[in-house]
Design an enzyme around this catalytic site. Structure first.
Site, short mmCIF file in Angstrom:
data_model
loop_
_atom_site.label_atom_id
_atom_site.label_comp_id
_atom_site.label_asym_id
_atom_site.label_seq_id
_atom_site.Cartn_x
_atom_site.Cartn_y
_atom_site.Cartn_z
N MET A 38 0.99 -1.18 -0.06
CA MET A 38 -0.10 0.02 -0.04
C MET A 38 0.89 1.39 -0.02
O MET A 38 1.99 1.33 0.57
CB MET A 38 -1.00 0.14 1.16
CG MET A 38 -1.81 1.46 1.24
SD MET A 38 -2.65 1.14 2.83
CE MET A 38 -1.58 1.26 4.12
N ASP A 40 -0.14 5.67 -1.30
CA ASP A 40 -0.88 7.01 -1.14
C ASP A 40 -2.08 6.76 -0.43
O ASP A 40 -2.94 5.77 -0.94
CB ASP A 40 -0.88 7.75 -2.09
CG ASP A 40 0.49 8.02 -2.81
OD1 ASP A 40 1.49 7.45 -2.37
OD2 ASP A 40 0.30 8.58 -3.89
N TRP A 64 5.79 -1.89 -4.79
CA TRP A 64 5.23 -1.14 -5.75
C TRP A 64 4.91 -1.52 -6.94
O TRP A 64 6.16 -2.16 -7.88
CB TRP A 64 5.97 0.44 -5.63
CG TRP A 64 4.99 1.32 -6.38
CD1 TRP A 64 4.16 2.24 -5.90
CD2 TRP A 64 4.89 1.70 -7.79
NE1 TRP A 64 3.55 3.10 -6.76
CE2 TRP A 64 4.19 2.77 -8.03
CE3 TRP A 64 5.78 1.20 -8.95
CZ2 TRP A 64 3.77 3.42 -9.35
CZ3 TRP A 64 5.47 1.64 -10.01
CH2 TRP A 64 4.72 2.75 -10.26
N PHE A 100 -3.68 5.91 -10.69
CA PHE A 100 -2.64 6.57 -9.75
C PHE A 100 -3.80 7.43 -8.72
O PHE A 100 -4.72 7.23 -8.97
CB PHE A 100 -1.49 7.52 -10.45
CG PHE A 100 -0.25 6.45 -10.82
CD1 PHE A 100 -0.51 5.18 -10.88
CD2 PHE A 100 0.75 7.23 -10.85
CE1 PHE A 100 0.62 4.38 -11.32
CE2 PHE A 100 1.95 6.35 -11.16
CZ PHE A 100 1.87 5.04 -11.43
N SER A 101 -3.08 8.05 -7.98
CA SER A 101 -3.68 8.82 -6.75
C SER A 101 -4.45 10.01 -7.17
O SER A 101 -4.56 10.51 -8.31
CB SER A 101 -2.53 9.51 -5.79
OG SER A 101 -1.72 8.46 -5.15
N ARG A 157 0.10 14.90 -12.41
CA ARG A 157 -0.44 13.82 -11.57
C ARG A 157 -1.10 14.28 -10.24
O ARG A 157 -0.78 15.28 -9.74
CB ARG A 157 0.28 12.58 -11.54
CG ARG A 157 1.30 12.65 -10.75
CD ARG A 157 2.05 11.27 -10.57
NE ARG A 157 3.63 11.39 -10.09
CZ ARG A 157 4.64 11.44 -10.65
NH1 ARG A 157 4.46 11.34 -11.90
NH2 ARG A 157 5.64 11.57 -10.13
N1 DQQ Z 1 2.36 7.64 -5.78
C1 DQQ Z 1 2.72 8.75 -6.03
C2 DQQ Z 1 1.92 9.82 -6.89
C3 DQQ Z 1 1.37 8.79 -7.63
C4 DQQ Z 1 1.31 7.51 -6.86
C5 DQQ Z 1 3.39 9.40 -4.65
C6 DQQ Z 1 1.47 6.33 -7.80
O1 DQQ Z 1 2.46 10.76 -7.50
O2 DQQ Z 1 -0.03 9.22 -8.03
O3 DQQ Z 1 3.69 8.39 -3.72
O4 DQQ Z 1 1.51 5.35 -6.77
#
Ligand code: DQQ
Length: 462
Positions: A38, A40, A64, A100-101, A157
């Site tokens: 895990m 963000d 990741w 993504f986030s 992003r």
């Molecule tokens: N994690 C980054 C973000 C992205 C995400 C920050 C991808 O920029 O969206 O930890 O897992």
């Protein structure tokens, strides 16, 4: 995506390897998924009496990659129920290479998720049903297909969205090619069409990060707050407080969200009580091989209540909800031991004071939280936290300014391999340690400077 499709996505739940349940390093009262990686926190929202926590999740293992959104709900931000994976990459779509986030907001009564699809980075929308258990991609995705014309960026992003009158505003994490971190500001009336305005903020200094990820903008009055996670050459979340007028942010004061090295990509939302609440990702400080072997990686911080002081400083306090996990109060430091507890300790700010956590019976292994009054530095020393030199081992420190006669007030949360230290409501240091199970000793450094002490063993939240 329907609920059935969610369940058909790579399984989050299922039979649990024994090693995870019995792992003496696995935190017991911080939030973690049942297994795997895990990072963000995403899509935080309080809706219909429940807190929803989504998070960047890899269903394939404790490393990741292959980003999905995991999902859990809670009545109190302490006890969580794990739900099936909410969002999985859709083959052929703008998020085929990862979801993504992003964040979640109510739009015309519909929980609406804003997030980044990657390769290339685009901004997208997903609409949820009213209990956030089924999810439908907006047919007009991507709603922002590329960075602004004429701007060469290194990242694009992590949309953060808020409402201003009839307009919706979006801040996107970015960085200028050959330059530094910045946050791009957009506006929309209908969420489908977005107009780029200008940078909301841009760094003048490389040392504050060449990419700013996961922006959070809190347009508060009289003082607004911008939080970014600065990536490269450092990796650290910062805040700025200042004035926001005519869609321009005048940053006045800068500070760290966390100086311990283990809090990143925080997300802020307004909770059911109107409080601004921050969750941050607590990464691991051990090798990827060790993560994979354990079957889990990453935790969420204890949620923090944010407030801006009259002087423009960001104040951060742990939510009081965690007090339900406290066991019987301990007032004598000599009686405290173990691997999971909370401490409230107040020291006269003189000499060198602090706490020794998770000491081995022979005292050789130990983690030291120390305050040096002469230099006003607060440090966490984990050079002897673990016998295994593969685990990260260092001393991190930060400055804390104290007014004349102001004592040092520490709140320390130890949760096996997590140490979170709050100092005087304005400095936080989060760290990771991996001591063997026998390390349960506790000590006060210079007990003569100790003014007040209370501690509680913490019960598991699961
Ligand atoms: N994690 C980054 C973000 C992205 C995400 C920050 C991808 O920029 O969206 O930890 O897992």
């Amino acid at each position: 995506m329907t609920r059935r499709e969610c369940l058909a996505a790579p399984a989050l739940l299922g039979s649990e390897p024994l090693s995870i349940e019995n792992d003496p390093l696995r935190p017991r009262y911080h939030f973690l998924p049942p297994r795997n990686w895990m990072n963000d926190p995403n899509g935080l929202i309080h809706h219909k009496g429940l807190y929803h926590l989504f998070y960047q999740y890899n269903p394939n293992g404790a490393y990741w990659g292959d980003m999905h959104w995991g999902h859990a709900t809670s009545p109190d931000m302490v006890h969580w129920e794990h739900l099936p994976i909410a969002l999985a990459p859709a083959p052929g779509g703008p998020d085929k290479d990862g979801v993504f986030s992003g964040c979640c907001r109510m739009h015309n009564g519909v929980p609406t998720i804003f997030y980044t699809g990657v390769s290339p980075e685009t901004q997208n929308i997903i609409l949820a049903n009213d209990d956030l258990t089924s999810f439908r991609r907006f047919p007009g995705n991507p709603v922002i297909a590329r960075p602004p014309e004429g701007l060469e960026v290194t990242a694009f992003r992590d949309p953060n969205v808020w409402q201003e009158g009839e307009d919706w505003m979006m801040a996107i994490g970015s960085g200028r090619k050959g330059g530094n971190g910045m946050v791009l500001l957009y506006r929309s009336r209908d969420l489908a069409h977005w107009e780029y305005l200008h940078p909301l903020a841009e760094s003048a200094r490389t040392e504050d990060g060449v990419i700013w990820e996961c922006p959070n903008f809190l347009p508060l009055h009289p003082t607004s707050v911008l939080i970014v996670s600065a990536d490269h050459p450092i990796r650290k979340p910062f805040y700025w407080t200042g004035e926001y007028e005519n869609r321009r942010f005048e940053a006045r004061k800068m500070g760290a969200i966390d100086d311990g090295g283990y809090c990143y990509a925080p997300q802020v939302f307004v909770d059911g009580k109107g409080r601004q609440i921050l969750f941050g990702w607590i990464p691991e400080g051990r090798t990827v091989a060790a993560q994979k072997a354990s079957g889990w990686a990453g935790a969420q911080s204890i949620p923090r209540i944010l407030e801006v002081s009259p002087g423009g400083e960001l104040l951060m306090r742990p939510i009081p909800e965690f007090e339900v996990l406290r066991g019987a109060e301990i007032r004598e430091p000599a009686k405290l031991k173990g691997d999971s507890y909370e401490i409230e300790a107040e020291f006269a700010a003189s000499g060198s004071s602090g706490l020794v956590l998770r000491a081995s019976p022979d005292g050789r292994l130990r983690t030291v939280v120390r305050f040096d009054a002469a230099t006003r530095r607060l440090s966490i020393d984990r050079t002897h936290s673990s016998a295994n030199k593969d685990n990260e081992q260092d001393v991190r420190d930060t400055h804390i300014s104290l007014a004349a006669a102001e004592p040092l007030r520490l709140r320390v949360f130890l949760d096996r391999s997590i140490v979170e230290v709050f100092a005087n409501d304005r400095v936080v240091m989060t760290s990771r340690i991996y001591p063997p199970g026998e390390c349960a000793g506790f000590e006060v450094i210079d007990p003569s400077s100790l003014r007040r002490f209370r501690a509680w063993p913490m019960r598991s939240a699961t």
